[in-house]
Design an enzyme around this catalytic site. Structure first.
Site, PDB file in Angstrom:
ATOM      1  N   SER A 250       0.824  -1.205   0.000  1.00 35.01           N
ATOM      2  CA  SER A 250       0.000   0.000   0.000  1.00 35.01           C
ATOM      3  C   SER A 250       0.865   1.265   0.000  1.00 35.01           C
ATOM      4  O   SER A 250       1.739   1.387  -0.854  1.00 35.01           O
ATOM      5  CB  SER A 250      -0.948  -0.071   1.194  1.00 35.01           C
ATOM      6  OG  SER A 250      -2.065   0.705   0.931  1.00 35.01           O
ATOM      7  N   LYS A 254       4.223   1.926  -2.378  1.00 37.31           N
ATOM      8  CA  LYS A 254       4.698   3.109  -3.118  1.00 37.31           C
ATOM      9  C   LYS A 254       6.142   3.372  -2.670  1.00 37.31           C
ATOM     10  O   LYS A 254       7.039   3.659  -3.472  1.00 37.31           O
ATOM     11  CB  LYS A 254       3.839   4.345  -2.807  1.00 37.31           C
ATOM     12  CG  LYS A 254       2.314   4.136  -2.941  1.00 37.31           C
ATOM     13  CD  LYS A 254       1.537   5.398  -2.555  1.00 37.31           C
ATOM     14  CE  LYS A 254       0.116   5.166  -2.051  1.00 37.31           C
ATOM     15  NZ  LYS A 254      -0.845   4.545  -2.918  1.00 37.31           N
ATOM     16  N   TRP A 341      -9.632   0.331  -5.768  1.00 39.45           N
ATOM     17  CA  TRP A 341      -9.104   1.655  -5.398  1.00 39.45           C
ATOM     18  C   TRP A 341      -7.661   1.816  -5.898  1.00 39.45           C
ATOM     19  O   TRP A 341      -7.238   2.894  -6.289  1.00 39.45           O
ATOM     20  CB  TRP A 341      -9.191   1.769  -3.876  1.00 39.45           C
ATOM     21  CG  TRP A 341      -8.802   3.066  -3.257  1.00 39.45           C
ATOM     22  CD1 TRP A 341      -7.812   3.259  -2.339  1.00 39.45           C
ATOM     23  CD2 TRP A 341      -9.412   4.341  -3.431  1.00 39.45           C
ATOM     24  NE1 TRP A 341      -7.766   4.576  -1.953  1.00 39.45           N
ATOM     25  CE2 TRP A 341      -8.739   5.264  -2.610  1.00 39.45           C
ATOM     26  CE3 TRP A 341     -10.473   4.792  -4.223  1.00 39.45           C
ATOM     27  CZ2 TRP A 341      -9.080   6.614  -2.543  1.00 39.45           C
ATOM     28  CZ3 TRP A 341     -10.808   6.141  -4.161  1.00 39.45           C
ATOM     29  CH2 TRP A 341     -10.118   7.026  -3.332  1.00 39.45           C
ATOM     30  N   HIS A 391      -7.543  -5.654  -0.361  1.00 41.35           N
ATOM     31  CA  HIS A 391      -6.328  -4.900  -0.057  1.00 41.35           C
ATOM     32  C   HIS A 391      -5.719  -5.448   1.234  1.00 41.35           C
ATOM     33  O   HIS A 391      -6.260  -5.211   2.329  1.00 41.35           O
ATOM     34  CB  HIS A 391      -6.773  -3.442   0.129  1.00 41.35           C
ATOM     35  CG  HIS A 391      -5.668  -2.464   0.269  1.00 41.35           C
ATOM     36  ND1 HIS A 391      -4.912  -2.058  -0.792  1.00 41.35           N
ATOM     37  CD2 HIS A 391      -5.207  -1.795   1.362  1.00 41.35           C
ATOM     38  CE1 HIS A 391      -4.025  -1.159  -0.373  1.00 41.35           C
ATOM     39  NE2 HIS A 391      -4.189  -0.995   0.927  1.00 41.35           N
TER      40      HIS A 391
HETATM   41  C1  GTR Z   1      -5.436   4.509   1.409  1.00 37.36           C
HETATM   42  C2  GTR Z   1      -4.795   5.317   0.321  1.00 37.36           C
HETATM   43  C3  GTR Z   1      -4.009   4.417  -0.581  1.00 37.36           C
HETATM   44  C4  GTR Z   1      -3.176   3.419   0.181  1.00 37.36           C
HETATM   45  C5  GTR Z   1      -3.777   2.969   1.487  1.00 37.36           C
HETATM   46  C6  GTR Z   1      -2.801   2.373   2.495  1.00 37.36           C
HETATM   47  O1  GTR Z   1      -6.249   5.239   2.217  1.00 37.36           O
HETATM   48  O2  GTR Z   1      -5.797   5.974  -0.376  1.00 37.36           O
HETATM   49  O3  GTR Z   1      -3.230   5.186  -1.470  1.00 37.36           O
HETATM   50  O4  GTR Z   1      -1.911   3.893   0.384  1.00 37.36           O
HETATM   51  O5  GTR Z   1      -4.385   3.982   2.160  1.00 37.36           O
HETATM   52  O6  GTR Z   1      -1.641   2.730   2.559  1.00 37.36           O
HETATM   53  O7  GTR Z   1      -3.271   1.553   3.288  1.00 37.36           O
END
Ligand code: GTR
Length: 412
Positions: A250, A254, A341, A391
């Site tokens: 997540s 990045k 997402w 996720h």
């Molecule tokens: C979310 C965000 C994503 C992702 C995620 C995370 O809210 O929109 O870009 O990074 O968090 O890191 O769990």
């Protein structure tokens, strides 16, 4: 201060391929002056430095030159019935005991040869990775979370082991890999405070209230931390210095991509569900968009990145070029089917459009040109996998990471 702001929810989210804007991606193999890049040498000397600088100034922000780290061993003991050892280490990120510091957990399998190690930041604190009662609670700011009993941004006993499903440590050791992990909040607490605390605060220039528009945001700060972990790992004889792997999920996915792009000591790079600002192409605007991410998390990128809110086409780079910066080293992009997402298709396409760079450098690039079926690991030099589900990081994800690492780094 809001850690997870709810504003930005009025921004329309695209979830239909038919609704996506038309766009042309920048060509990673055409230099700024229009010259076509046709040799590995021209890539290394001309185009790669150009792209790196564009990502630094327009997306993540430039990090300062590092200072030599220092460290102190806090504890070393056997774990998992003698299968491996755990070393707890205090890492002084600027070499000073009164400067920014992080506690590192280093799990190593018993081995008579140096072992490959996965370096990964964790989201909730080292104490959440297992039920081990001897691991101290995270000291730094942690995200409030009713489920884990975290209030007032202080870790509590209730959260011990809360993230263990994401960290199959014994299995990682059984497969012959080590794991080096640090709580990401030890490097930079994840809230927008104009960078007063954490690693940014320690490097603040005289007279500058906050980093300039082309200087590091939090993702670049966390990636800087991963490089300091690499500094430490490179000092350890028990570790194979040519097989350092960086992995993240997540926002930390990045981060692992940016760490891999900026630090060639990471021989293999893994991003899990990294999405917008990670592996997903920004110009698609599918799921989380640049405006949305900059609204919810204004501290993650550099301020210059704000220019590309609803204006992705003006950005001189897109995320396939982030993947290309890792070339020719292996990179594995992992998606989850229900994680729309993060735009799984956009994550795949970044790998696909980085392929010409990987091929120019003499590798097999990405072996497929369409998204593979669920659970099928594509283990070419650019790897890709999408699994069913949400996720998250699962034990099956780890099997895929280590299968990919065996294939790409094994026998070195
Ligand atoms: C979310 C965000 C994503 C992702 C995620 C995370 O809210 O929109 O870009 O990074 O968090 O890191 O769990």
């Amino acid at each position: 201060i809001l850690a997870m702001p709810l504003y930005g929810q009025d921004i329309k989210v695209l979830y239909d391929e038919a609704e996506l804007p038309q766009f042309t991606l920048p060509d990673p193999l055409i230099a700024k002056d229009g010259t076509k890049i046709t040799t590995a040498e021209a890539w290394e000397k001309v185009r790669r430095p150009e792209l790196l600088e564009l990502f630094e100034t327009e997306v993540y922000g430039k990090a300062p030159a590092p200072l030599p780290i220092s460290s102190r061993l806090l504890e070393e003991r056997e774990v998992f019935g003698g299968k491996g050892t755990l070393r707890r280490v205090q890492l002084f990120l600027t070499g000073k005991e009164d400067g920014p510091q992080a506690e590192l957990l280093l799990y190593l399998p018993k081995s008579d040869k140096p072992v490959p190690v996965v370096a990964a930041l964790n989201f909730k604190g080292n104490h959440t990775l297992s039920d081990d009662p001897a691991i101290p609670l995270a000291n730094a700011w942690v995200r409030n979370n009713a489920e884990d009993g975290v209030k007032n941004h202080k870790a509590s006993e209730e959260s011990r082991g809360a993230a263990k499903s994401r960290w199959p440590i014994e299995r990682i050791l059984d497969r012959g890999y080590g794991l080096a992990t640090v709580y990401y909040g030890d490097i930079d607490p994840d809230f927008d405070d104009d960078f007063q605390n954490g690693i940014h605060g320690a490097f603040q220039k005289e007279g500058e209230a906050k980093p300039a528009a082309d200087e590091w945001g939090s993702i670049a700060g966390w990636a800087f931390g991963l490089s300091r972990i690499a500094d430490f790992l490179q000092q350890q004889d028990a570790i194979d210095h040519d097989r350092l792997i960086v992995m993240g999920h997540s926002r930390l996915g990045k981060t692992s991509l940016w760490a891999g792009a900026t630090d060639p000591r990471f021989a293999l790079v893994i991003s899990n569900n990294s999405g917008c600002g990670g592996a997903a192409l920004s110009r698609r605007r599918f799921g989380e968009s640049v405006r949305r991410i900059n609204t919810s998390f204004p501290h993650w990128f550099c301020d210059n990145f704000l220019k590309y809110n609803d204006n992705e086409d003006a950005c001189p780079v897109d995320q396939h070029e982030l993947i290309a910066l890792i070339a020719p080293r292996p990179v594995l992009i992992c998606s989850a089917e229900d994680d729309r997402w993060a735009d799984p298709h956009g994550e795949f396409l970044s790998g696909l459009y980085a392929d010409p760079v990987y091929r120019l450098l003499g590798t097999d690039g990405l072996a497929v040109d369409e998204m593979p079926p669920l659970d099928k690991l594509i283990d070419s030099r650019i790897g890709y996998r999408i699994r069913p589900g949400k996720h998250d990081v699962t034990p099956s994800d780890w099997e895929a990471y280590l299968d990919f690492a065996d294939k790409q780094l094994g026998g070195k």
